[in-house]
Scaffold this motif. Structure first.
Motif, PDB file in Angstrom:
ATOM      1  N   ASP A 259       0.824  -1.212   0.000  1.00  0.00           N
ATOM      2  CA  ASP A 259       0.000   0.000   0.000  1.00  0.00           C
ATOM      3  C   ASP A 259       0.857   1.260   0.000  1.00  0.00           C
ATOM      4  O   ASP A 259       2.012   1.266   0.460  1.00  0.00           O
ATOM      5  N   ASN A 260       0.246   2.318  -0.514  1.00  0.00           N
ATOM      6  CA  ASN A 260       0.835   3.649  -0.424  1.00  0.00           C
ATOM      7  C   ASN A 260      -0.308   4.648  -0.362  1.00  0.00           C
ATOM      8  O   ASN A 260      -1.490   4.256  -0.335  1.00  0.00           O
ATOM      9  N   ALA A 261       0.006   5.945  -0.349  1.00  0.00           N
ATOM     10  CA  ALA A 261      -1.030   6.960  -0.176  1.00  0.00           C
ATOM     11  C   ALA A 261      -2.069   6.923  -1.284  1.00  0.00           C
ATOM     12  O   ALA A 261      -3.229   7.293  -1.077  1.00  0.00           O
ATOM     13  N   SER A 327      -3.272  13.077   2.369  1.00  0.00           N
ATOM     14  CA  SER A 327      -4.390  12.685   1.512  1.00  0.00           C
ATOM     15  C   SER A 327      -4.184  11.240   1.084  1.00  0.00           C
ATOM     16  O   SER A 327      -3.188  10.911   0.429  1.00  0.00           O
ATOM     17  N   LEU A 328      -5.137  10.367   1.442  1.00  0.00           N
ATOM     18  CA  LEU A 328      -5.045   8.941   1.154  1.00  0.00           C
ATOM     19  C   LEU A 328      -6.219   8.511   0.283  1.00  0.00           C
ATOM     20  O   LEU A 328      -7.352   9.008   0.469  1.00  0.00           O
ATOM     21  N   THR A 329      -5.942   7.620  -0.681  1.00  0.00           N
ATOM     22  CA  THR A 329      -6.994   7.089  -1.538  1.00  0.00           C
ATOM     23  C   THR A 329      -7.257   5.635  -1.162  1.00  0.00           C
ATOM     24  O   THR A 329      -6.374   4.778  -1.291  1.00  0.00           O
ATOM     25  N   VAL A 330      -8.480   5.381  -0.698  1.00  0.00           N
ATOM     26  CA  VAL A 330      -8.870   4.020  -0.306  1.00  0.00           C
ATOM     27  C   VAL A 330      -9.519   3.348  -1.518  1.00  0.00           C
ATOM     28  O   VAL A 330     -10.476   3.876  -2.099  1.00  0.00           O
ATOM     29  N   LYS A 331      -8.981   2.195  -1.923  1.00  0.00           N
ATOM     30  CA  LYS A 331      -9.437   1.509  -3.121  1.00  0.00           C
ATOM     31  C   LYS A 331     -10.693   0.673  -2.825  1.00  0.00           C
ATOM     32  O   LYS A 331     -10.860   0.129  -1.727  1.00  0.00           O
ATOM     33  N   ILE A 332     -11.544   0.584  -3.827  1.00  0.00           N
ATOM     34  CA  ILE A 332     -12.750  -0.235  -3.675  1.00  0.00           C
ATOM     35  C   ILE A 332     -12.381  -1.718  -3.625  1.00  0.00           C
ATOM     36  O   ILE A 332     -11.281  -2.108  -4.045  1.00  0.00           O
TER      37      ILE A 332
END
Length: 755
Positions: A259-261, A327-332
């Motif tokens: 994982d990353n941001a 700022s983090l993007t959470v994947k579906i």
């Protein structure tokens, strides 16, 4: 005993009274006071200048004057107390001098000290109001080298408390004097850290410890030495603000696995404290997706997309706080879908498992003998083609293969003629069949190849199509080679007289030719420097073997008669002469020529001779070495022409009786009669050059712009018939007889000789 008016001063300077009035000066010449007062004729010196005195008479000594306490030598800046002694009374006054300069002290003692090494004279004058007595004694001041060295060796900086040079936290003590009377001054490499008085200013905690160099100069008199000390000034203790700023800089969110941001699929680590003692609290812009403790709740794939969450950290210590955002993007959560490939008679293609909303990876195209693959389609009618770049999977799908009649195989001639045909259509697994025709200048065709460089073998009509797509066949060429032959044109060169060159490549190294009396001017495609010059860098573009010809430029020298040599006879050992020399420019010295009055230095205009009469013996020879014989025959014929035609008389006197246009001049005779003296030698062996001799004069002199020739016709001694003789045009090199060579024409003449 003398009486003298006493003044203080240096000879030549403005006097200052020492004492008012006239005083009796006792002159003592005993062992103790010897040299204090020296009488020399009518002048004396007392260490204070020179005055004129009158010696009246000797008198009894009223008192003795001396002083004690002055050693033979002292060190620079060493104080010495000198005490006056003698039989003077209590009312006496005193004057002390050093090297003739008054010290202005009225006391019976004097403290002497000097900061400069050298020899000094200490003088004392004592007066009781009537009589003056004096004493002088030398002292040597020595450099204080030992004292400076001792104080330099013992010099140390003083530190407060537990400070050392490696850890300075308080002001330091910088000594200013040494035990041996030295003076100590200090210099700092950075006064913002430690100044010359020892004041210490510690750097900020964030700046870190800092080094500074202090340099001490130990001085006494004229002796000075230096000593350096390196100190490390400790940084100040960290403040709350600095701690907060440092931990803010270091703070990062911790990710699991890969994982990353931009790709969050698992819980994240949110630190609660910093390395510098700070407390860290978190807030989330979407707590349902990422909690303040770092728990991640991924969205479902249906109807939702990735979620961007802003996390805010508050870093605090001692009442100081700062914030930092991430700022983090959470994947579906992805759903797997199956993509099935139906080959429709072609080779088998394995199915793929693809996530919902993703693109399909394009598989290797299937093959089918005799057909061409034209893509994958979503419908059985093969009208809706799947785009592997822009189409996305939204469920399980089936893709159907479409087949065509064959692949388009194009031909690239790679610089050759346009191929015919430019392409063919052949199905996979079938023979290529008839291939295109092409050609390329200077090259041999090596066949058609899939690789532009010819790697992998030639494609022939029988080769089976094994590329499952449209493709290109490339013509491969082998450059032709040709033989180059070198013609040195009378010169010599080392090595072979041939070389092999390759079409489209440079000639490379060429032989260097030599020829006596000539300069080599390169290899040319035509004779005598015609055509093109060929050098090592010239690219060969011929299609047949070729001969290159050496071009020679005659090495013109000055002959013994002062003219220019224009020919070197290769057969001189047989012929008995080697060089042809042209008469020097301005050779003609007569007042008239066939064009009238002769003015200037250009070659004269002269007629060849009698028009309509054939010289006998003939003067038709044209070769090298024949001009002299032609000239002799022409002169002999004209001299005796009257014997053949007595009724016309002498040709020179009656030229118009022989032909209306003749003026009696004969070019050969003009040349024969020419004589010139050069360096004491007379040269009178001149003649009119033959046709070929005249040609060499043009080639080797006029073509090099030497000899001062005119752009005009010049006569040769070679006759053509009874009407014409050969002429040479010195503008373009043409040689003529019938067109312009009528003997009665007046053309330019230049004599030549051999030696």
């Amino acid at each position: 005993m003398v009486q003298v008016e006493m003044y203080e001063g240096i000879p030549g300077s403005e006097d200052e009274p020492v004492w008012q009035g006239v005083y009796t000066l006792r002159i003592v010449n005993d062992e103790i006071t010897s040299g204090i007062v020296v009488i020399s004729e009518e002048e004396f010196s007392l260490g204070i200048g020179s005055v004129t005195l009158t010696i009246e008479e000797e008198m009894d000594n009223p008192f003795d004057v001396s002083f004690t306490g002055l050693p033979e030598s002292v060190k620079e800046e060493e104080d010495v107390t000198v005490m006056a002694v003698g039989t003077y009374g209590d009312e006496a006054t005193f004057r002390w001098f050093v090297n003739g300069r008054s010290r202005g002290i009225n006391a019976n003692e004097y403290i002497f000290s000097s900061n400069s090494a050298g020899l000094y004279n200490i003088s004392l004058l004592v007066s009781d109001g009537e009589v003056v007595g004096g004493h002088r004694q030398p002292v040597e001041v020595l450099q204080a080298t030992t004292e400076v060295a001792a104080d330099l060796a013992s010099l140390e900086i003083g530190y407060a408390g537990e400070d050392t040079s490696a850890n300075v936290t308080e002001n330091v003590i910088l000594p200013v004097t040494g035990l041996n009377g030295t003076h100590i001054t200090w210099n700092s490499s950075d006064e913002s850290l430690v100044n010359c008085s020892g004041l210490v200013t510690r750097p900020a905690h964030s700046a870190g410890d800092a080094a500074v160099q202090l340099t001490a100069t130990v001085t006494r008199g004229t002796v000075a030495e230096t000593k350096s000390f390196t100190l490390t000034v400790a940084k100040l203790p960290q403040t709350d603000a600095e701690a907060v700023a440092a931990d803010k800089e270091l703070l990062e969110v911790g990710f699991a696995g890969l994982d990353n941001a931009d790709n969050v699929t698992q819980n994240v680590n949110l630190p609660s404290s910093g390395t510098n003692g700070t407390t860290i609290t978190w807030s989330s812009g979407a707590v349902e997706t990422i909690s303040t403790s770092g728990v991640v709740n991924r969205p479902d794939y249906t109807g939702e997309s990735d979620v961007t969450v802003v996390l805010t950290a508050t870093i605090s210590r001692g009442g100081i706080s700062e914030t930092k955002t991430f700022s983090l993007t959470v994947k579906i959560i992805l759903q797997e879908q199956t993509v099935t490939f139906v080959s429709n008679g072609g080779s088998l293609v394995d199915p793929q498992t693809v996530y919902w909303g993703y693109t399909v990876g394009e598989p290797t195209a299937p093959t089918r003998v005799g057909f061409s693959f034209e893509g994958w389609f979503t419908d059985s009618e093969l009208t809706d083609q799947w785009d592997f770049i822009h189409d996305y999977v939204d469920g399980d799908i089936t893709l159907n293969a479409k087949w065509g009649d064959g692949y388009r195989i194009s031909f690239n001639s790679q610089g050759g003629l346009n191929p015919s045909p430019t392409y063919i259509t052949v199905g996979y697994g079938l023979a290529y069949g008839e291939l295109a025709n092409t050609a390329k200048v200077g090259h041999t065709f090596q066949g058609w190849h899939v690789d532009p460089e010819g790697e992998g073998g030639e494609v022939t009509p029988d080769t089976i199509v094994a590329i499952n797509a449209d493709h290109i066949l490339y013509a491969v060429w082998q450059p032709n080679t040709q033989t180059i032959t070198f013609d040195a044109q009378g010169g010599l060169y080392d090595g072979s007289d041939t070389m092999i060159v390759t079409y489209g490549q440079m000639y490379g190294e060429l032989p260097i030719a030599t020829r006596e009396s000539y300069n080599f001017s390169g290899w040319w495609t035509g004779l005598d420097g015609t055509g093109s010059l060929v050098t090592e860098s010239t690219v060969f573009t011929g299609t047949i073997d070729r001969t290159l010809y050496a071009k020679w430029t005659f090495d013109v020298i000055v002959g013994p008669a002062g003219g220019l040599v224009f020919y070197d006879n290769p057969n001189y050992e047989i012929d008995g002469w080697r060089y042809l020399e042209a008469a020097p420019y301005g050779w003609y010295d007569k007042e008239t020529h066939s064009a009238g009055t002769y003015i200037g230095d250009d070659d004269p205009y002269i007629q060849w001779g009698a028009q309509g009469y054939t010289v006998d013996p003939p003067a038709t020879a044209t070769g090298i070495g024949t001009g002299a014989k032609n000239t002799a025959n022409i002169i002999s014929y004209h001299d005796t022409l009257w014997t053949l035609y007595p009724e016309k008389g002498d040709y020179y006197a009656n030229p118009k009786d022989y032909y209306e246009g003749n003026d009696g001049t004969v070019a050969a005779k003009i040349c024969d009669e020419f004589s010139i003296e050069n360096e004491g030698v007379i040269y009178d062996d001149w003649f009119l050059p033959s046709k070929d001799e005249l040609n060499f004069m043009y080639q080797n002199l006029q073509m090099q712009s030497k000899g001062g020739f005119s752009w005009n016709y010049y006569w040769s001694s070679s006759e053509s018939n009874d009407e014409f003789a050969w002429i040479h045009e010195f503008q373009n090199g043409g040689q003529y007889d019938y067109a312009f060579g009528g003997r009665a024409n007046a053309y330019k003449v230049r004599p030549v000789r051999v030696f």
